[in-house]
Write a protein that holds these residues in place. Structure first.
Motif, PDB file in Angstrom:
ATOM      1  N   GLY A  42       0.789  -1.241   0.000  1.00 18.48           N
ATOM      2  CA  GLY A  42       0.000   0.000   0.000  1.00 18.48           C
ATOM      3  C   GLY A  42       0.816   1.283   0.000  1.00 18.48           C
ATOM      4  N   PHE A  43       2.107   1.200  -0.300  1.00 23.47           N
ATOM      5  CA  PHE A  43       2.915   2.423  -0.307  1.00 23.47           C
ATOM      6  C   PHE A  43       3.057   2.965  -1.730  1.00 23.47           C
ATOM      7  CE2 PHE A  43       4.032   0.094   3.533  1.00 23.47           C
ATOM      8  CZ  PHE A  43       3.641   1.044   4.464  1.00 23.47           C
ATOM      9  N   ASP A  44       3.470   4.225  -1.780  1.00 27.59           N
ATOM     10  CA  ASP A  44       3.407   4.994  -3.028  1.00 27.59           C
ATOM     11  C   ASP A  44       4.687   4.793  -3.855  1.00 27.59           C
ATOM     12  OD1 ASP A  44       3.290   6.889  -4.995  1.00 27.59           O
ATOM     13  OD2 ASP A  44       2.639   8.528  -3.680  1.00 27.59           O
ATOM     14  N   ILE A  45       4.611   3.902  -4.838  1.00 25.51           N
ATOM     15  CA  ILE A  45       5.815   3.595  -5.623  1.00 25.51           C
ATOM     16  C   ILE A  45       6.157   4.723  -6.602  1.00 25.51           C
ATOM     17  CG2 ILE A  45       5.771   1.082  -5.352  1.00 25.51           C
ATOM     18  CD1 ILE A  45       4.408   0.872  -8.083  1.00 25.51           C
ATOM     19  N   CYS A  46       5.164   5.543  -6.956  1.00 22.02           N
ATOM     20  CA  CYS A  46       5.473   6.667  -7.861  1.00 22.02           C
ATOM     21  C   CYS A  46       6.344   7.686  -7.123  1.00 22.02           C
ATOM     22  CB  CYS A  46       4.192   7.338  -8.361  1.00 22.02           C
ATOM     23  SG  CYS A  46       3.214   6.227  -9.374  1.00 22.02           S
ATOM     24  N   ALA A  47       5.996   7.947  -5.857  1.00 22.17           N
ATOM     25  CA  ALA A  47       6.792   8.897  -5.065  1.00 22.17           C
ATOM     26  C   ALA A  47       8.200   8.355  -4.833  1.00 22.17           C
ATOM     27  CB  ALA A  47       6.098   9.174  -3.735  1.00 22.17           C
ATOM     28  N   LEU A  48       8.300   7.042  -4.617  1.00 25.14           N
ATOM     29  CA  LEU A  48       9.613   6.407  -4.420  1.00 25.14           C
ATOM     30  C   LEU A  48      10.484   6.626  -5.665  1.00 25.14           C
ATOM     31  CD1 LEU A  48      10.982   4.245  -2.325  1.00 25.14           C
ATOM     32  CD2 LEU A  48      10.451   2.614  -4.109  1.00 25.14           C
ATOM     33  N   MET A  49       9.904   6.382  -6.842  1.00 25.75           N
ATOM     34  CA  MET A  49      10.662   6.532  -8.077  1.00 25.75           C
ATOM     35  C   MET A  49      10.949   7.999  -8.389  1.00 25.75           C
ATOM     36  SD  MET A  49      11.419   3.528  -8.798  1.00 25.75           S
ATOM     37  CE  MET A  49      12.261   3.648 -10.368  1.00 25.75           C
ATOM     38  N   GLN A  50      10.026   8.869  -7.972  1.00 25.01           N
ATOM     39  CA  GLN A  50      10.290  10.302  -8.180  1.00 25.01           C
ATOM     40  C   GLN A  50      11.524  10.727  -7.372  1.00 25.01           C
ATOM     41  OE1 GLN A  50       7.129  13.107  -7.064  1.00 25.01           O
ATOM     42  NE2 GLN A  50       8.790  14.602  -6.805  1.00 25.01           N
ATOM     43  N   GLY A  51      11.592  10.239  -6.119  1.00 23.60           N
ATOM     44  CA  GLY A  51      12.759  10.536  -5.277  1.00 23.60           C
ATOM     45  C   GLY A  51      14.034  10.005  -5.918  1.00 23.60           C
ATOM     46  N   LYS A  86      27.400  12.233   8.545  1.00 27.41           N
ATOM     47  CA  LYS A  86      25.951  12.282   8.798  1.00 27.41           C
ATOM     48  C   LYS A  86      25.157  12.423   7.501  1.00 27.41           C
ATOM     49  CE  LYS A  86      22.913  15.212  11.545  1.00 27.41           C
ATOM     50  NZ  LYS A  86      22.870  15.934  12.808  1.00 27.41           N
ATOM     51  N   ILE A  87      24.139  11.578   7.396  1.00 30.15           N
ATOM     52  CA  ILE A  87      23.183  11.658   6.275  1.00 30.15           C
ATOM     53  C   ILE A  87      21.866  12.115   6.889  1.00 30.15           C
ATOM     54  CG2 ILE A  87      21.841  10.290   4.631  1.00 30.15           C
ATOM     55  CD1 ILE A  87      24.372   8.359   4.604  1.00 30.15           C
ATOM     56  N   THR A  88      21.268  13.157   6.335  1.00 28.90           N
ATOM     57  CA  THR A  88      20.004  13.654   6.909  1.00 28.90           C
ATOM     58  C   THR A  88      18.858  13.479   5.936  1.00 28.90           C
ATOM     59  OG1 THR A  88      21.286  15.286   8.126  1.00 28.90           O
ATOM     60  CG2 THR A  88      18.920  15.647   8.048  1.00 28.90           C
ATOM     61  N   LEU A  89      17.781  12.875   6.442  1.00 32.19           N
ATOM     62  CA  LEU A  89      16.534  12.770   5.663  1.00 32.19           C
ATOM     63  C   LEU A  89      15.564  13.803   6.222  1.00 32.19           C
ATOM     64  CD1 LEU A  89      17.660   9.810   5.118  1.00 32.19           C
ATOM     65  CD2 LEU A  89      15.280   9.108   5.106  1.00 32.19           C
ATOM     66  N   PRO A  90      14.898  14.593   5.374  1.00 25.35           N
ATOM     67  CA  PRO A  90      13.950  15.581   5.908  1.00 25.35           C
ATOM     68  C   PRO A  90      12.861  14.917   6.764  1.00 25.35           C
ATOM     69  CG  PRO A  90      14.387  15.986   3.585  1.00 25.35           C
ATOM     70  CD  PRO A  90      15.040  14.683   3.908  1.00 25.35           C
ATOM     71  N   SER A  91      12.371  13.757   6.335  1.00 24.38           N
ATOM     72  CA  SER A  91      11.377  12.989   7.113  1.00 24.38           C
ATOM     73  C   SER A  91      11.322  11.599   6.491  1.00 24.38           C
ATOM     74  CB  SER A  91       9.995  13.659   7.060  1.00 24.38           C
ATOM     75  OG  SER A  91       9.538  13.677   5.723  1.00 24.38           O
ATOM     76  N   LEU A  92      10.513  10.730   7.073  1.00 24.80           N
ATOM     77  CA  LEU A  92      10.389   9.390   6.492  1.00 24.80           C
ATOM     78  C   LEU A  92       9.245   9.373   5.487  1.00 24.80           C
ATOM     79  CD1 LEU A  92      11.006   7.076   9.594  1.00 24.80           C
ATOM     80  CD2 LEU A  92      12.625   7.928   7.887  1.00 24.80           C
ATOM     81  N   SER A  93       9.586   9.252   4.232  1.00 26.74           N
ATOM     82  CA  SER A  93       8.557   9.191   3.190  1.00 26.74           C
ATOM     83  C   SER A  93       9.123   8.394   2.023  1.00 26.74           C
ATOM     84  CB  SER A  93       8.209  10.603   2.694  1.00 26.74           C
ATOM     85  OG  SER A  93       9.293  11.111   1.931  1.00 26.74           O
ATOM     86  N   GLU A  94       8.234   7.972   1.123  1.00 28.32           N
ATOM     87  CA  GLU A  94       8.658   7.213  -0.046  1.00 28.32           C
ATOM     88  C   GLU A  94       9.674   8.019  -0.852  1.00 28.32           C
ATOM     89  OE1 GLU A  94       5.523   7.506   0.983  1.00 28.32           O
ATOM     90  OE2 GLU A  94       4.383   5.660   0.652  1.00 28.32           O
ATOM     91  N   GLN A  95       9.386   9.308  -1.043  1.00 35.88           N
ATOM     92  CA  GLN A  95      10.261  10.141  -1.876  1.00 35.88           C
ATOM     93  C   GLN A  95      11.699  10.171  -1.327  1.00 35.88           C
ATOM     94  OE1 GLN A  95       9.209  14.272  -1.752  1.00 35.88           O
ATOM     95  NE2 GLN A  95      10.744  14.864  -3.266  1.00 35.88           N
TER      96      GLN A  95
END
Ligand code: PA5
Length: 442
Positions: free
Chosen positions: A219-228, A376-385
Motif C-alpha cells: 500500500g505504499f506509493d511507488i510513484c513517489a519512491l521513483m520520483q525521489g 551524517k546523512i540527513t533525511l527531511p522525514s520518512l517518506s517514499e520520496q
C-alpha cells in the motif's frame, strides 16, 4: 526542494578536509567510468537508468497487479533473499505503523525464502492455514536454494488449499526474462510475471519490480519512491561534487587511514532494515580481493546499551555514518508527574524527538571524542520520496567507492563457496568429487 543531505565535516580531526578533497578527482573518474560504461562489471550498470526506465505504464501494471492480489487475499508472502527482498522490506518497515503491520492497504505482507529455519516454516504454514494468501516469488537467477525451497513448500500448500487454477492467479513471479527454473515454471503455469533486467544485479534491484511490487502490495506509493530516485539521479549524475562523490571520497579517505569498519547508525527503530539493505549493498560490492570496508549496523539509542561501550572505547578502526531524520511524522510530549520520583520533570512538555535529537548530538560528540570519525546523512522525514533518494544515493556512492577500491562492485564470487559446500554435503547429483573432498575434511 528539500532532499537527503550529507555532511562529513566531523571527520576533520581524523583526516584533513584537503585530503578528502584530493580524492574528488578519483571519485569523479570512477563516476565517469560508471556513466560511460567502462567501469569493472560494466555489464551490470542498468540500475543507473532504472528511475527513467520504469515508465508510468510499468508502474501502472505493478499497481494493478498489487490491487488484484490484494483483492484475492488477506496475506501476501514475499519470497526472496538478499537483493531480492531487502529493499522492499526496508521501505515497508520504515513506513509502516510499528504495531499494525502494513495496514495502510489492509494487507499483511510477510517474508519467506530468506532463511532455512525449519521452525520458521512450520510456524508460517500454521499461520497461513486459515488465511487467504498469495505469493510474490522473486529470484533473478531462479535457482537460489532458500527461496526455491520456500516456494516449493508454499506453492504446494496453496494449491492444496485453493486448487491449482486459483493458486496460479494468486502467484506472481519476478525473475529473468528468459532463463532459469522460475521463468520456466512461471511460463508453464501461466503466472503473472515481471522481469528483472539482465544488466541489474540483485542488490541494485530495489528500484525495479523486485522492490516495487511488494511495496505496492503493502500500500505504499511507488510513484513517489521513483520520483525521489529520479531527483537523486539528477543530483548524482549531473554534478561533479554531488553528495555521492562526497560520501565515497570521505569513506575512502578514512579507509586508507586504517578505518576499516563503517557503522551505519540510525536513531529511529524504523530504519533497521534500511541498514540491513545497506549492509548487503556495500558488503557484497566491496568485500573482495582481501579488501573493503566492513559494513556494520547499529540502532541507537537501543544499541548504545550494548555496542556503545565498544564503539566508545574499543579497538580504533571504526568510522560511523549516522542517518538522522529531521522531522518525526507524529508528535508525542513527555508528561509532568507530581511525585517526580524519576527526576524527569525537567523534560515536561518536551517532545520525545527533542530528547532523541540530543541523544544523537551527544553520541556524535562522544564518539568523535572517543576516536570515531563521524559522518551524517540527513533525511527531511520518512517518506517514499526520501527513501527513493536515499537508495539511489547509496547505490551511486557504492559504485564509485567500489571503483576507487579497484574491485568489481557488481559481482559476488565469494557467495558461491558456502553453496558448493552445502550441495556437496547434501550429495547433490553432479557434486560427487566435491562430496568426497569435503567428507575428507570432516
Ligand atoms: O546481490 C545479489 O546479486 C545477491 O545478493 C542476490 O540478490 C541474492 O543472492 C538472491 O539471488 P536471486 O535473486 O538470484 O535468487
Amino acid at each position: 526542494m528539500s532532499s537527503v543531505k550529507f555532511d562529513y565535516s566531523k571527520i576533520y580531526n581524523f583526516v584533513a578536509k584537503d585530503e578528502v578533497k584530493a580524492l574528488y578527482p578519483e571519485a569523479q573518474e570512477a563516476l565517469k567510468s560508471l556513466k560511460n560504461g567502462t567501469s569493472k562489471g560494466n555489464d551490470f550498470l542498468g540500475w543507473l537508468d532504472t528511475p527513467n526506465d520504469i515508465t508510468p505504464e510499468i508502474l501502472a501494471d505493478i499497481e494493478k497487479t498489487a490491487a488484484d492480489l490484494r483483492a484475492r487475499t488477506q496475506v501476501v508472502v514475499v519470497i526472496g533473499i538478499g537483493g531480492s527482498y531487502l529493499g522492499a522490506r526496508a521501505v515497508m518497515e520504515t513506513l509502516a505503523d510499528s504495531f499494525h503491520n502494513f495496514d495502510k492497504a489492509d494487507m499483511k505482507v510477510i517474508f519467506a525464502g530468506h532463511n532455512i529455519g525449519e521452525d520458521y516454516y512450520h510456524e508460517l504454514l500454521n499461520y497461513l492455514g486459515n488465511k487467504e494468501f498469495g505469493i510474490c516469488v522473486i529470484s533473478k537467477s531462479g535457482a537460489t536454494t532458500e527461496p526455491a525451497i520456500a516456494f516449493r513448500l508454499l506453492k504446494e500448500f496453496l494449491e492444496k488449499k485453493v486448487g491449482r487454477e486459483e493458486a496460479a492467479k494468486r502467484i506472481v513471479a519476478i525473475t529473468d526474462g528468459s532463463k532459469g527454473a522460475l521463468r520456466t515454471l512461471a511460463d508453464q503455469e501461466n503466472y503473472k510475471t515481471f522481469v528483472i533486467p539482465d544488466n541489474v544485479g540483485g542488490r541494485f534491484s530495489a528500484l525495479t519490480p523486485v522492490g516495487l511490487l511488494p511495496i505496492a502490495i503493502a500500500g505504499f506509493d511507488i510513484c513517489a519512491l521513483m520520483q525521489g530516485a529520479s531527483e537523486m539521479r539528477k543530483e548524482c549524475l549531473d554534478n561533479t561534487e554531488s553528495i555521492a562523490i562526497e560520501y565515497a571520497a570521505a569513506r575512502t579517505a578514512l579507509y586508507r587511514k586504517g578505518y576499516v569498519v563503517e557503522i551505519l547508525a540510525n536513531f529511529n527503530p524504523k530504519l533497521h532494515y534500511i541498514t540491513e539493505w545497506w549492509k548487503q549493498l556495500y558488503g557484497e560490492s566491496e568485500g573482495k580481493e582481501n579488501k573493503g570496508i566492513f559494513p556494520a549496523g547499529a540502532d541507537f539509542t537501543t544499541d548504545l546499551h550494548s555496542m556503545g561501550q565498544y564503539i566508545q572505547q574499543g579497538l580504533r578502526m571504526l568510522m560511523e555514518t549516522i542517518i538522522s531524520v529531521e522531522k518525526s511524522n507524529y508528535k508525542v510530549e513527555i508528561p509532568s508527574d507530581v511525585a517526580n520520583l524519576d527526576n524527569l520533570n525537567f523534560l515536561t512538555g518536551k517532545r520525545i524527538d527533542e530528547v532523541n535529537k540530543m541523544a544523537e548530538l551527544g553520541t556524535q560528540i562522544a564518539h568523535i571524542d572517543g576516536g570515531v570519525p563521524n559522518m551524517k546523512i540527513t533525511l527531511p522525514s520518512l517518506s517514499e520520496q526520501y527513501i527513493g533518494q536515499l537508495f539511489f544515493f547509496f547505490e551511486v556512492a557504492c559504485g564509485i567507492s567500489g571503483n576507487m577500491l579497484g574491485v568489481n562492485p557488481f559481482d559476488q564470487p565469494g557467495v558461491e563457496d558456502y553453496k558448493n559446500n552445502m550441495f556437496a554435503l547434501l550429495e547433490k547429483p553432479g557434486y560427487e568429487e566435491a562430496t568426497k573432498a569435503i567428507k575428507a575434511k570432516l
